[in-house]
Design an enzyme around this catalytic site. Structure first.
Site, PDB file in Angstrom:
ATOM      1  CD  GLU B  34      -2.866   1.101   2.660  1.00 35.20           C
ATOM      2  OE1 GLU B  34      -2.611   0.335   3.391  1.00 35.20           O
ATOM      3  OE2 GLU B  34      -3.949   1.545   2.535  1.00 35.20           O
ATOM      4  CE  LYS B 104      -7.284   0.681   3.047  1.00 35.38           C
ATOM      5  NZ  LYS B 104      -6.298   2.048   3.750  1.00 35.38           N
ATOM      6  CB  CYS B 140      -4.902  -2.254   3.116  1.00 39.95           C
ATOM      7  SG  CYS B 140      -3.632  -3.057   5.317  1.00 39.95           S
ATOM      8  CG  ASP B 284      14.772   0.190  32.046  1.00 32.61           C
ATOM      9  OD1 ASP B 284      13.779  -1.002  31.922  1.00 32.61           O
ATOM     10  OD2 ASP B 284      13.810   0.487  32.921  1.00 32.61           O
ATOM     11  CB  SER B 285      20.443   1.507  30.201  1.00 30.83           C
ATOM     12  OG  SER B 285      20.723   1.379  31.499  1.00 30.83           O
TER      13      SER B 285
END
Lengths: 540, 540
Positions: B34, B104, B140, B284-285
């Site tokens: 698309e 579409k 889509c 996290d880091s």
């Protein structure tokens, strides 16, 4: 009416208080704005079943309370969940009963509006009678198209009541009036247009409600930017009768009032009372301080001067004079020791590398950090001072001068910053007996003062050129070829557009601020960050 | 195909290169995603006449170039301006001629989609013939509803070609498959589903193209998260023939690959090569660093440890071990002198006031400022390390740990941070011969280390509780009453929702980051900042 998004109880109480005043004044109908019960726009709150359920409950309370104003029809705007779909609706209650309901037909999904994300269109016409006059209902966008009015007229309506949440921008009243006049003349239906007032994040609603008679003349009008009960009389045919109109105000006065209201409502509706502003001795922060003082009161505003080695003495003097004229205490915190510590920490990593924008940004971020600390400690919100011209081309530092909760003048091009400063000084000449923004601030060449002898025009085209290009491209959506055809240098236009594109990431992380033009950098500017479309190639 | 938004020339070249490969392989049709020519989503670029004009010009170039692949039908997705309205369209070119065009019908305007802001629906069916087989087109969202497929079938289509830009989230393939199976079984039309691949700001498209035969079985499938030519054979009746399928991968592997691709594409498509990450010694880091290394290469990543007096020795050790395991050089910049200078500057203003969150935020903002300085000086983008649980409840500092260009794990709840860390270590056990995220990081209690002996659970509910509430409320849209009914303490749920509401302003200024759940804090979370709706009142 100034609704607060999500505050169903306060909005219910405002609607009922208006109903009591209307009843006491002998009115038969009280008309409130679009989604008056929910506030506008409620955005994704509309996707929450609990919000919709609670809205229904509070709406029932309004229905019950309508017995206390006998004979008065109360028109309430609210989301309406029906058969698994949601509508933007208006309900009319009288003497404890539901008289009728209407659901909006035309759902705006452009510019700042996203109504098709939430609502389905309806538009089935509804008419109710008051003393023999048949009144139709419409909601905002409905009157920008012919369908809803035609349906109401076919249903027998003699006059149209229009609930609105129509945000302000410069010139908007004339637009609204032209559209409504066309609508009235097409349908031959007098109309009463009730608009929301107040700030909601970046939108400012100006109220400015009005009535048009069958001839399309404005026969009644509210003042702008304040809550107001406008009482409109209709004759036996449903036509609206004339009454004295308020004086029109200048574009500068309107823009200034919009910024004051937007700032006041953002701060107060979010539960705060005061603001913190970094002064530089320049015009942007001076105007921001004046607006903040008018919005919150001088005692609720903290002004901070954060000089570096590059800050001129006259900047210190002018900032102090401005704070004094506005009755605001000024704190001074030199940033030298902070930037020294930052540079010392970075020195091993920066060995052998020449100073560049990095060091300028350090100064700006030291200031941003100090302002945020003052905000954290005092519970006052940082009000950011950047203008639209800077924000457009990225002449601003993320987490530095861009740090803050609300960006008061972010929709003012630099030329408008001066126009509103002069406007405020004209008001001050009458009220305070002298300028609140010192004359020298208005005549000096603008400078960020981040390196020696810097002026904005070292990095940017002259502001009159820059502003004109931005007004045409951003606010009015003109094509580049047309902008060049007005006489601008093509290379300058393309450079501005390149800076505009490359600074999208800064704007994405910018604080919200009040919209006063047809296109601000907010809900009505949705550019991808990752975007390789270059006008350069298009124009090659 | 990995289109780049706005890069019409590069996208044209990718389409034509695919056409040449398809032609060389003996294919008769090449199907692209698309809006393959424009990239997806182009957002407000679609409001620019110059962008649409240039798209038309480049589309003509593709038409002309189609003579170089004789007999091959090239299906291109592009915006189509027609009679003053805009459509989301597909054009088929063969031997220099336009064979047919389709626009579409179903335009999504929910979640992350805003297609009704730009496009009008159409859906007039189009069928073109290839070696006696009649092929229909759909785009889509069209296949999520029955109308477009029914129209294509009525027009005589024997198989359906579907252009897609369907963003990834966990579980999305099963959703797509179920929808497509239903569509195929309803219409009896075999379908080939070609999806975009690549990161575009917060969206990650996973490719994962596939074909379904008339019986609704998956008979061909591309690998995820990489560009790939999937060659699908149809028999004389238009039914799709079976070929070997790739191995399915775990949810963790998919999520990890999505974050790597999102990060790589954000950095590279914006013209950068490297990243800067602040390490804390926490999970996290560490995970963010692993993803960045996998996305950009170890030599393109700068890791920085910025200890304060509250940083534990084991944090320093673990951060160093993690950087070493990933082959990244680690810079250390102590922040003590910087926070001292900030506190000294603020001391006169803070006299007599007790330390509070302000001082914690100063540490975080000193670190943010240092990272941004390293970014400014080296041209590497700061990759932010905050997770979704923190961001949801505001356990993060604006302009501090939130500072950065791209927020790699912002859509991972804390539990998922651990899941992906373990996943990465399992891969490392096979590839690197040992963990890249040290075991101790995965077993220590999480702490922001902004005051002595702090842990996250001093301020927050246990992460398993917090995550479950957030997953239910934010990602799955469950009602509060239902969440409480699963056994959560009502007071805890309401406290989490209150924190969620009050931290909206932080999220509004957060960096973008890749979306991997059905609802991320980005385009699909549009709450007002000013919002007084309290679930407390609703549940009272």
């Amino acid at each position: 009416m100034n609704s607060v998004v999500g505050d169903l109880i306060a909005n219910r109480d405002s609607i009922l208080a208006a109903a009591r005043r209307a009843h006491a004044a002998g009115a038969q109908v009280v008309l409130t704005p679009e989604l008056s019960l929910a506030g506008y726009p409620p955005e994704d709150l509309l996707l929450r079943a609990s919000f919709l359920q609670r809205t229904d409950e509070v709406l029932s309370e309004i229905a019950e309370a309508s017995t206390q104003t006998p004979g008065l029809a109360i028109v309430v705007g609210h989301p309406w969940a029906r058969d698994g779909e949601l509508f933007n609706a208006a309900s009319v209650f009288r003497d404890g009963a539901l008289v009728c309901q209407y659901a909006k037909l035309e759902l705006p999904n452009y510019a700042v509006f996203d109504e098709r994300r939430y609502f389905r269109p309806d538009g089935a016409p509804t008419v109710f009678e008051v003393e023999g006059i048949r009144l139709g209902l419409a909601i905002c966008e409905d009157v920008w198209f012919p369908r809803a009015g035609a349906l109401a007229r076919a249903e027998g309506a003699q006059a149209l009541l229009v609930l609105n949440a129509s945000p302000f921008h410069l010139g908007k009243f004339d637009e609204r009036l032209a559209v409504m006049r066309q609508h009235v003349s097409r349908q031959g239906l007098p109309a009463v247009f009730c608009n929301l007032v107040g700030g909601q994040d970046e939108l400012v609603f100006d109220g400015d409600s009005f009535a048009l008679n069958r001839a399309g003349e404005v026969v009644a009008r509210s003042p702008q930017f304040v809550e107001h009960d406008l009482i409109v009389a209709l004759d036996a045919s449903g036509d609206a009768l004339a009454q004295p109109l308020p004086e029109p105000s200048s574009a500068e006065a309107q823009a200034y009032a919009a910024l004051v209201l937007g700032t006041r409502d953002y701060v107060r509706k979010n539960g705060f009372r005061g603001g913190v502003i970094g002064l530089s001795g320049g015009v942007d922060s001076a105007l921001t301080l004046a607006i903040a003082v008018d919005a919150l009161g001088a005692d609720q505003v903290t002004a901070v001067m954060m000089p570096s080695r590059y800050t001129a003495d006259i900047s210190l003097e002018d900032a102090a004079a401005c704070a004094k004229a506005l009755g605001v205490a000024l704190t001074t915190i030199p940033i030298g020791p902070i930037t020294d510590a930052l540079e010392a920490g970075l020195a091993p990593s920066f060995q052998g590398l020449a100073p560049d924008l990095t060091e300028e940004n350090l100064q700006s971020r030291a200031r941003g950090t100090l302002l945020m600390a003052l905000s954290n400690k005092t519970g006052r919100l940082v009000l950011t001072t950047g203008n639209k011209s800077e924000l457009a081309v990225g002449y601003c530092t993320l987490y530095g001068d861009m740090a803050g909760a609300y960006s008061v003048i972010k929709d003012l091009l630099k030329g408008w910053v001066y126009r509103l400063s002069h406007h405020r000084n004209r008001v001050a000449a009458a009220v305070q007996g002298g300028p609140v923004i010192p004359e020298r601030i208005l005549t000096r060449a603008p400078s960020a003062e981040l390196r020696p002898n810097q002026t904005d025009q070292d990095s940017l085209p002259p502001y009159d050129v820059l502003d004109d290009i931005l007004a045409r491209f951003v606010e009015r959506g003109e094509r580049v070829t047309d902008i060049v055809a007005t006489g601008h240098d093509k290379a300058v236009v393309l450079r501005v557009l390149r800076l505009l594109r490359l600074s999208e990431y800064k704007r994405r992380q910018a604080a919200p601020g009040p919209r006063i033009t047809p296109r601000a950098f907010g809900r009505d500017w949705r550019y991808p960050l990752t975007n390789r479309f270059s006008e350069q190639e298009y124009l090659a």
